[in-house]
Design an enzyme around this catalytic site. Structure first.
Site, PDB file in Angstrom:
ATOM      1  N   LYS A   1      20.888 -31.745  -0.418  1.00  0.00           N
ATOM      2  CA  LYS A   1      20.204 -32.389   0.708  1.00  0.00           C
ATOM      3  C   LYS A   1      18.691 -32.113   0.637  1.00  0.00           C
ATOM      4  CE  LYS A   1      20.489 -32.562   5.729  1.00  0.00           C
ATOM      5  NZ  LYS A   1      21.113 -31.919   6.887  1.00  0.00           N
TER       6      LYS A   1
ATOM      7  N   CYS B   1      -4.847  12.203  -2.939  1.00  0.00           N
ATOM      8  CA  CYS B   1      -6.180  11.945  -2.400  1.00  0.00           C
ATOM      9  C   CYS B   1      -6.429  12.743  -1.115  1.00  0.00           C
ATOM     10  CB  CYS B   1      -6.377  10.444  -2.213  1.00  0.00           C
ATOM     11  SG  CYS B   1      -8.113   9.997  -2.277  1.00  0.00           S
TER      12      CYS B   1
ATOM     13  N   HIS C   1      -4.964   8.169  -7.270  1.00  0.00           N
ATOM     14  CA  HIS C   1      -3.751   7.525  -6.733  1.00  0.00           C
ATOM     15  C   HIS C   1      -2.792   7.186  -7.871  1.00  0.00           C
ATOM     16  CE1 HIS C   1      -5.110   7.105  -2.574  1.00  0.00           C
ATOM     17  NE2 HIS C   1      -6.314   6.980  -3.113  1.00  0.00           N
TER      18      HIS C   1
ATOM     19  N   GLU D   1       0.186   6.479  -7.760  1.00  0.00           N
ATOM     20  CA  GLU D   1       1.131   5.415  -7.369  1.00  0.00           C
ATOM     21  C   GLU D   1       0.672   4.034  -7.846  1.00  0.00           C
ATOM     22  OE1 GLU D   1      -0.879   7.057  -5.361  1.00  0.00           O
ATOM     23  OE2 GLU D   1      -1.543   5.889  -3.630  1.00  0.00           O
TER      24      GLU D   1
HETATM   25  N1  GLN Z   1     -10.740   9.800   3.280  1.00  0.00           N
HETATM   26  C1  GLN Z   1     -10.823  10.483   2.031  1.00  0.00           C
HETATM   27  C2  GLN Z   1     -12.072  10.100   1.247  1.00  0.00           C
HETATM   28  O1  GLN Z   1     -12.703   9.126   1.560  1.00  0.00           O
HETATM   29  C3  GLN Z   1      -9.576  10.255   1.212  1.00  0.00           C
HETATM   30  C4  GLN Z   1      -9.430   8.832   0.749  1.00  0.00           C
HETATM   31  C5  GLN Z   1      -8.022   8.490   0.308  1.00  0.00           C
HETATM   32  O2  GLN Z   1      -7.062   9.190   0.587  1.00  0.00           O
HETATM   33  N2  GLN Z   1      -7.877   7.386  -0.385  1.00  0.00           N
HETATM   34  O3  GLN Z   1     -12.437  10.756   0.311  1.00  0.00           O
END
Ligand code: GLN
Length: 553
Positions: free
Chosen positions: A225, A388, A514, A516
């Site tokens: 359809k 971080c 990071h 991740e």
């Molecule tokens: N606020 C912190 C900075 O600016 C950590 C930043 C974050 O965790 N991406 O350094």
């Protein structure tokens, strides 16, 4: 010459266009084609870097430092291709370029208009990756938002024009719609899809393929359809029903021959057959892991899971080689404020958790709760990974508790602290503009031998992605080292701390970057992989201890 696939969505937002585009990219890459994916967002922000994660989820960062929409994370995870700033465009950036050109006098004498100036710039950007890389076979461009939005019109108009200018076999349009199930009628409804395809057609774009998002199979009758009313052969209408894991989506599409049909439509002859056995094996482990562990994530945006998308995906990946499923317990860091080690509530929160992760973030809300969680993990010897801001909080905790600096803090949270163990980076001191000015993108990090970090990575130097303004204050390094902290990763010149750990603890590691953002299903990130391993060991150890306490054999 590259071919162009345009992915649009209709009826409602949040249909998973990003996953759909990434899955098609996965299938085409798997067949030996060179593919790049890009996301064009119709909003007026120049990039998503200054937007709160509550708006569009996490800000994803690329190697070159571009701050992007989280869909680029899906693209990289599904295709394992590293993207660049060319692959994310917003209407804000288009207008920024045009206004800059206008001031420079590039359009001198002419009226600057949506057509042709805005649409020309969009068309230029669609084709930019293929211009830079002549070997590219396919460019998949996803348009954010929903067909019918005022804001997305210039983007769709640019696609319409490009489809007209290029040979018909060089472009194709994939449209995602919702096929809702109406429980009172006991049936699914195709009308919203018909309307959405008609809306797209009224802009001048005939969809070549439809992906019908539904919470159950759409069935052959509905497919026929939809096909009839949308002017398509039924096999070009794909069933995009919900699945338990996003990693099943490419498998589902392949079963319906999407890769084959798209290649045929684009007159592409892929060098390889689809080889999905590996991906299938991987998905089977994800769906039915022999074992499970539980990790607590102590963050600020815990109501919105998209704010930590790459972290949760990294745990899915890290579970695969460890043969476990990782259950995530989201803990709002503010709820841990005022709860020190010894507090019954704190013990209750982490009961049954085999690891604690403190993610990145900005601002001082919930910081003490994160510090409390880290101290709990440190003292109870629960595996801990800080990312971080998580590293900043670990520094604060250990400076206060192990190095006797009671008032230690980060300049971000308490500029008046006498012991700013975390302070603003040198080159951040005089920055006035907020957008795109953090320390961004991939930077090298040298790993100290014989450390936990080195055992995880197994190599001496890595490149990881960053997004921060603050860093460890080198004036306090010696005092923390004397207290037992090891700075196991630094910038090659040794001036920036990238990783710290606590060798007296089974797994206590925090990183300035990071990780991740670099985890892929086929290449889980070594730190997540090691952390999940430690969580499995911790669970076994604690089961052992419990058994011992009970007097079991
Ligand atoms: N606020 C912190 C900075 O600016 C950590 C930043 C974050 O965790 N991406 O350094």
């Amino acid at each position: 010459m590259a071919k162009y696939v345009f992915v649009t969505g209709g009826v409602v937002s949040a249909l998973g266009k990003g996953i759909a585009a990434a899955s098609l990219g996965n299938l085409l890459t798997g067949r030996g084609l060179k593919v790049v994916l890009q996301k064009f967002d119709p909003y007026l922000n120049v990039d998503p870097g200054t937007m709160s994660p509550y708006q569009h989820g996490e800000v994803y960062v690329l190697d070159d430092g571009a701050e992007c929409d989280l869909d680029l994370g899906h693209y990289e995870r599904f295709t394992d291709v590293s993207l660049t700033q060319d692959n994310n465009l917003t209407a804000g950036k288009v207008y920024e370029t045009i206004l800059y050109n206008e001031r420079k006098g590039k359009y001198l004498g002419r009226t600057v208009q949506t057509i042709p100036h805005v649409t020309d710039e969009i068309k230029r950007r669609i084709q930019l990756p293929a211009e830079k890389d002549r070997d590219l076979d396919v460019v998949i461009t996803e348009i954010g938002g929903t067909v019918g939005d005022i804001e997305s019109l210039p983007f769709l108009e640019a696609i319409r024009q490009l489809r007209l200018e290029l040979p018909p076999e060089d472009t194709c349009s994939v449209h995602l719609t919702l096929v809702p199930y109406i429980s009172t009628a006991g049936e699914i409804k195709t009308k919203p899809t018909q309307h959405s395809v008609a809306e797209l057609r009224s802009i001048g774009i005939q969809a070549d393929f439809l992906i019908c998002r539904a919470n159950q199979p759409i069935g052959d009758d509905a497919r026929r359809k939809i096909a009839l009313f949308c002017n398509l052969p039924p096999e070009f209408v794909f069933d995009g029903q919900d699945v338990d894991s996003i990693y099943q989506v490419p498998l589902n599409y392949h079963q319906q021959h999407m890769d084959e049909l798209v290649c045929k439509r684009l007159d592409l002859d892929p060098p390889e057959e689809a080889e999905l056995a590996d991906w299938e094996r991987m998905t089977r482990i994800i769906l039915d892991p022999p074992d499970r562990v539980r990790i607590a994530i102590v963050g600020k945006y815990t109501e919105l899971k998209d704010a930590y998308k790459s972290i949760s995906e990294s745990f899915v990946h890290a579970g695969i080689p460890n043969l476990v499923g990782v259950d995530l317990k989201w803990v709002d860091s503010e709820s841990l404020e005022g709860r020190e080690v010894g507090d019954r509530k704190l013990a209750e929160v982490f009961e049954g958790c085999h690891g604690v992760l403190v993610p990145g973030g900005f601002g001082d809300r919930g910081i003490q709760g994160k510090v409390n969680a880290i101290r709990y993990a440190r003292e109870k010897r629960i595996p801990f990974l800080g990312l971080c801001l998580g590293l900043h909080c670990a520094m604060i905790d250990m400076a206060r508790d192990l190095a006797g600096l009671e008032m230690a803090n980060s300049a971000e949270f308490d500029p008046a602290s006498p012991h700013k163990v975390i302070h603003l980076m040198e080159d951040q001191q005089y920055i006035e503009m907020m957008g795109g000015t953090m320390r961004l993108g991939a930077w090298p990090c040298v790993i100290k031998p014989d450390t936990l970090a080195h055992r995880c990575y197994g190599i001496d130097e890595v490149r990881e992605r960053h997004r921060h303004r603050y860093e460890v204050n080198n004036a306090y390094r010696e005092r923390l080292e004397a207290a037992g902290v090891v700075f196991s990763g630094t910038s090659p010149d040794g001036s920036l701390v990238e990783i710290l750990e606590l060798p007296s603890h089974p797994f206590f590691l925090a990183v300035q970057f990071h990780p991740e953002l670099k985890s892929r299903p086929r290449r889980p990130h070594p730190l997540f992989r090691g952390f999940v391993r430690a969580a499995v060991d911790h669970r076994e150890g604690s089961c052992g201890e419990a058994a011992e306490a009970r007097g079991d054999a």
